[in-house]
Enzyme design. Sequence first.
Site, PDB file in Angstrom:
ATOM      1  N   THR A  57       0.820  -1.209   0.000  1.00 16.35           N
ATOM      2  CA  THR A  57       0.000   0.000   0.000  1.00 16.35           C
ATOM      3  C   THR A  57       0.857   1.264   0.000  1.00 16.35           C
ATOM      4  O   THR A  57       2.008   1.242   0.455  1.00 16.35           O
ATOM      5  CB  THR A  57      -0.904  -0.005   1.254  1.00 16.35           C
ATOM      6  N   ASP A  58       0.278   2.355  -0.455  1.00  6.36           N
ATOM      7  CA  ASP A  58       1.000   3.641  -0.388  1.00  6.36           C
ATOM      8  C   ASP A  58       1.167   4.129   1.053  1.00  6.36           C
ATOM      9  O   ASP A  58       1.997   4.993   1.331  1.00  6.36           O
ATOM     10  CB  ASP A  58       0.298   4.711  -1.245  1.00  6.36           C
ATOM     11  N   GLU A  59       0.370   3.563   1.987  1.00  4.18           N
ATOM     12  CA  GLU A  59       0.410   4.066   3.369  1.00  4.18           C
ATOM     13  C   GLU A  59       1.758   3.827   4.042  1.00  4.18           C
ATOM     14  O   GLU A  59       2.073   4.486   5.037  1.00  4.18           O
ATOM     15  CB  GLU A  59      -0.701   3.427   4.207  1.00  4.18           C
TER      16      GLU A  59
ATOM     17  N   TYR B  99      -1.665  -0.536  11.072  1.00  4.60           N
ATOM     18  CA  TYR B  99      -1.872  -1.201   9.775  1.00  4.60           C
ATOM     19  C   TYR B  99      -0.675  -0.962   8.862  1.00  4.60           C
ATOM     20  O   TYR B  99      -0.074  -1.909   8.334  1.00  4.60           O
ATOM     21  CB  TYR B  99      -3.168  -0.689   9.108  1.00  4.60           C
TER      22      TYR B  99
ATOM     23  N   LYS C 252       2.160  -3.543   7.295  1.00  2.00           N
ATOM     24  CA  LYS C 252       2.404  -3.716   5.852  1.00  2.00           C
ATOM     25  C   LYS C 252       3.873  -3.409   5.531  1.00  2.00           C
ATOM     26  O   LYS C 252       4.500  -4.098   4.734  1.00  2.00           O
ATOM     27  CB  LYS C 252       1.476  -2.812   5.027  1.00  2.00           C
TER      28      LYS C 252
HETATM   29  P1  NAD Z   1      -9.986  -6.918   2.304  1.00  5.86           P
HETATM   30  O1  NAD Z   1      -9.960  -6.657   3.769  1.00  5.86           O
HETATM   31  O2  NAD Z   1     -11.203  -6.578   1.523  1.00  5.86           O
HETATM   32  O3  NAD Z   1      -9.706  -8.474   2.038  1.00  5.86           O
HETATM   33  C1  NAD Z   1      -8.712  -9.175   2.720  1.00  5.86           C
HETATM   34  C2  NAD Z   1      -8.934 -10.668   2.449  1.00  5.86           C
HETATM   35  O4  NAD Z   1      -7.889 -11.384   3.132  1.00  5.86           O
HETATM   36  C3  NAD Z   1     -10.252 -11.215   2.975  1.00  5.86           C
HETATM   37  O5  NAD Z   1     -10.851 -12.057   2.013  1.00  5.86           O
HETATM   38  C4  NAD Z   1      -9.859 -12.008   4.206  1.00  5.86           C
HETATM   39  O6  NAD Z   1     -10.728 -13.093   4.481  1.00  5.86           O
HETATM   40  C5  NAD Z   1      -8.466 -12.475   3.829  1.00  5.86           C
HETATM   41  N1  NAD Z   1      -7.636 -12.762   5.015  1.00  5.86           N
HETATM   42  C6  NAD Z   1      -7.443 -11.961   6.094  1.00  5.86           C
HETATM   43  N2  NAD Z   1      -6.650 -12.580   6.980  1.00  5.86           N
HETATM   44  C7  NAD Z   1      -6.323 -13.781   6.439  1.00  5.86           C
HETATM   45  C8  NAD Z   1      -5.511 -14.864   6.871  1.00  5.86           C
HETATM   46  N3  NAD Z   1      -4.891 -14.846   8.056  1.00  5.86           N
HETATM   47  N4  NAD Z   1      -5.386 -15.941   6.063  1.00  5.86           N
HETATM   48  C9  NAD Z   1      -6.022 -15.977   4.857  1.00  5.86           C
HETATM   49  N5  NAD Z   1      -6.809 -14.996   4.409  1.00  5.86           N
HETATM   50  C10 NAD Z   1      -6.963 -13.907   5.188  1.00  5.86           C
HETATM   51  O7  NAD Z   1      -8.704  -6.212   1.727  1.00  5.86           O
HETATM   52  P2  NAD Z   1      -8.487  -5.421   0.351  1.00  5.86           P
HETATM   53  O8  NAD Z   1      -8.932  -4.032   0.531  1.00  5.86           O
HETATM   54  O9  NAD Z   1      -9.011  -6.220  -0.754  1.00  5.86           O
HETATM   55  O10 NAD Z   1      -6.890  -5.403   0.299  1.00  5.86           O
HETATM   56  C11 NAD Z   1      -6.180  -6.501  -0.266  1.00  5.86           C
HETATM   57  C12 NAD Z   1      -4.687  -6.212  -0.190  1.00  5.86           C
HETATM   58  O11 NAD Z   1      -4.395  -5.020  -0.912  1.00  5.86           O
HETATM   59  C13 NAD Z   1      -4.168  -5.996   1.221  1.00  5.86           C
HETATM   60  O12 NAD Z   1      -2.899  -6.587   1.309  1.00  5.86           O
HETATM   61  C14 NAD Z   1      -4.088  -4.482   1.354  1.00  5.86           C
HETATM   62  O13 NAD Z   1      -3.081  -4.121   2.265  1.00  5.86           O
HETATM   63  C15 NAD Z   1      -3.732  -4.094  -0.056  1.00  5.86           C
HETATM   64  N6  NAD Z   1      -4.159  -2.740  -0.494  1.00  5.86           N
HETATM   65  C16 NAD Z   1      -5.465  -2.353  -0.331  1.00  5.86           C
HETATM   66  C17 NAD Z   1      -5.859  -1.097  -0.816  1.00  5.86           C
HETATM   67  C18 NAD Z   1      -7.294  -0.627  -0.707  1.00  5.86           C
HETATM   68  O14 NAD Z   1      -7.576   0.528  -1.038  1.00  5.86           O
HETATM   69  N7  NAD Z   1      -8.241  -1.452  -0.279  1.00  5.86           N
HETATM   70  C19 NAD Z   1      -4.927  -0.266  -1.435  1.00  5.86           C
HETATM   71  C20 NAD Z   1      -3.601  -0.689  -1.559  1.00  5.86           C
HETATM   72  C21 NAD Z   1      -3.237  -1.946  -1.097  1.00  5.86           C
HETATM   73  O1  DAU Z   2      -4.086   4.095   0.592  1.00  6.42           O
HETATM   74  C1  DAU Z   2      -4.333   2.723   0.508  1.00  6.42           C
HETATM   75  C2  DAU Z   2      -5.163   2.283   1.684  1.00  6.42           C
HETATM   76  O2  DAU Z   2      -6.473   2.787   1.484  1.00  6.42           O
HETATM   77  C3  DAU Z   2      -5.193   0.773   1.875  1.00  6.42           C
HETATM   78  O3  DAU Z   2      -3.906   0.303   2.158  1.00  6.42           O
HETATM   79  C4  DAU Z   2      -6.142   0.383   3.017  1.00  6.42           C
HETATM   80  O4  DAU Z   2      -6.244  -1.018   3.101  1.00  6.42           O
HETATM   81  C5  DAU Z   2      -7.500   0.973   2.721  1.00  6.42           C
HETATM   82  O5  DAU Z   2      -8.378   0.714   3.806  1.00  6.42           O
HETATM   83  C6  DAU Z   2      -7.413   2.485   2.489  1.00  6.42           C
HETATM   84  O6  DAU Z   2      -7.064   3.175   3.726  1.00  6.42           O
HETATM   85  P1  DAU Z   2      -7.780   4.541   4.162  1.00  6.42           P
HETATM   86  O7  DAU Z   2      -7.655   4.662   5.620  1.00  6.42           O
HETATM   87  O8  DAU Z   2      -7.322   5.679   3.322  1.00  6.42           O
HETATM   88  O9  DAU Z   2      -9.302   4.189   3.709  1.00  6.42           O
HETATM   89  P2  DAU Z   2     -10.710   4.460   4.437  1.00  6.42           P
HETATM   90  O10 DAU Z   2     -11.761   4.116   3.431  1.00  6.42           O
HETATM   91  O11 DAU Z   2     -10.789   3.835   5.783  1.00  6.42           O
HETATM   92  O12 DAU Z   2     -10.700   6.032   4.643  1.00  6.42           O
HETATM   93  C7  DAU Z   2     -10.550   6.922   3.548  1.00  6.42           C
HETATM   94  C8  DAU Z   2     -10.503   8.328   4.119  1.00  6.42           C
HETATM   95  O13 DAU Z   2     -11.809   8.660   4.648  1.00  6.42           O
HETATM   96  C9  DAU Z   2      -9.533   8.484   5.267  1.00  6.42           C
HETATM   97  O14 DAU Z   2      -8.923   9.763   5.212  1.00  6.42           O
HETATM   98  C10 DAU Z   2     -10.397   8.390   6.517  1.00  6.42           C
HETATM   99  C11 DAU Z   2     -11.719   8.955   6.049  1.00  6.42           C
HETATM  100  N1  DAU Z   2     -12.933   8.370   6.686  1.00  6.42           N
HETATM  101  C12 DAU Z   2     -13.068   7.027   6.662  1.00  6.42           C
HETATM  102  C13 DAU Z   2     -14.171   6.430   7.244  1.00  6.42           C
HETATM  103  C14 DAU Z   2     -14.328   4.923   7.234  1.00  6.42           C
HETATM  104  C15 DAU Z   2     -13.892   9.193   7.248  1.00  6.42           C
HETATM  105  O15 DAU Z   2     -13.771  10.437   7.227  1.00  6.42           O
HETATM  106  N2  DAU Z   2     -14.996   8.605   7.828  1.00  6.42           N
HETATM  107  C16 DAU Z   2     -15.165   7.256   7.852  1.00  6.42           C
HETATM  108  O16 DAU Z   2     -16.179   6.784   8.412  1.00  6.42           O
END
Ligand code: NAD
Ligand code: DAU
Length: 369
Positions: free
Chosen positions: A133-135, A175, A179
């Site tokens: 992730t970019d985080e 988190y 990562k």
């Molecule tokens: P998500 O939370 O929707 O899905 C995670 C999946 O992993 C789920 O299906 C869960 O059951 C499975 N999982 C969790 N723990 C596990 C374990 N111990 N063993 C096997 N499976 C397990 O997550 P997402 O948003 O789809 O993110 C997927 C990946 O991409 C993550 O590695 C996250 O860090 C990365 N990522 C997410 C975002 C985003 O915006 N959502 C952005 C950049 C990177």
């Molecule tokens: O940047 C990549 C990341 O993006 C991934 O690595 C993470 O897995 C993914 O969850 C996401 O993280 P964020 O924390 O940016 O996403 P989230 O949707 O939780 O929040 C987006 C923005 O909105 C953040 O600045 C927090 C804000 N927010 C979020 C929630 C859930 C609110 O203001 N209110 C809310 O209820």
Amino acid sequence: MNIIITGGAGFIGSHVVRLFVEKYPQYKIFNVDKLTYAGNLANLKDIENKPNYTFVKADICDFDTIYALMQREHIDGIIHLAAESHVDRSIKDPFTFARTNVMGTLSMLQAAKLYWESLPEGYEGKRFYHISTDEVYGALELTHPEGLHSDISAHEVYGDEFFTEDRKYQPHSPYSASKASSDHFVRAFHDTYGMPTIVTNCSNNYGPYQFPEKLIPLFINNIRHRRPLPVYGKGENVRDWLYVVDHARAIDTIFHKGAIAETYNIGGFNEWKNIDIVKVLINTTDRLLGRKEGEDMDLITYVTDRAGHDLRYAIDSRKLKRELGWEPSLQFEEGIEITVRWYLENQAWMDNVTSGDYQRYYDEMYKDR
Ligand code: NAD
Ligand code: DAU
């Protein structure tokens, strides 16, 4: 190839599994997922009976099971997405994040190492691709709080700096710390054992099948039910949003053409302040529900900020475009329209994932608000 995709029942993973199963009938795809609250096999209903697809319910921390699967199915490639992914949960329960994201990744790496090193060809033709992730890069400043039109942006940019691949890691949340740690382990396995690894760091994804604890699906559902929209702090934080299918396309490109030991940033050059996203969501949802556009603006409720809330993320993904030719295919306005429509048309999916355990968790998490 025989490929394990971990976390394939989650949001991004389900789009990656779907793309690989449909595009590569000659591959065998094994979706390894523990099915935590975030994993849902309903996300893959349309492809579950395809002959090249197998679901394996397993915890990535369970080394013996992963190793046995690799041996039995002659696994050549791993695309590792399984993780705990929600920042707010990590603030409440960091141990789960260390367990899955750090120890789970280490378990995947060690299983791949032992299996691949036991083969006559060793690491030849093998690939361990870790999705990050970019985080992990920390937070950027808002040097242009009003926004600045830019050549490289589809929308606005809010600062002069972007995350490039060589940027120092500076995670702030449990988190992102977990990562970052997993990324370091992946690179260490390349540097120490010669494992063919790749790491990518992507910005915020949006689209169908995202669990409604994340901003976009949570707010669409709340607007529909006319519930308050809890905007953290002043809503000034900036995120760079990418349509999830474009992330899956990038993963496909990088898995096949990316250079070993490289890092690629993936992003949309699509920065938005949270409050502006919320207004777009209200207008779009109202319109699609036949309400007067903007009539639900009064649902916006400013709440206590997220602890350690990163101000701005902005990915520079020019390396990926330059070296592998990938760029986003969808404009944000188009992607948001598809996304809102999808959640409104799939209320049964939403009702299912917001019931039972999730609801109890949600009540606990937001009981002070
Ligand atoms: P998500 O939370 O929707 O899905 C995670 C999946 O992993 C789920 O299906 C869960 O059951 C499975 N999982 C969790 N723990 C596990 C374990 N111990 N063993 C096997 N499976 C397990 O997550 P997402 O948003 O789809 O993110 C997927 C990946 O991409 C993550 O590695 C996250 O860090 C990365 N990522 C997410 C975002 C985003 O915006 N959502 C952005 C950049 C990177
Ligand atoms: O940047 C990549 C990341 O993006 C991934 O690595 C993470 O897995 C993914 O969850 C996401 O993280 P964020 O924390 O940016 O996403 P989230 O949707 O939780 O929040 C987006 C923005 O909105 C953040 O600045 C927090 C804000 N927010 C979020 C929630 C859930 C609110 O203001 N209110 C809310 O209820």
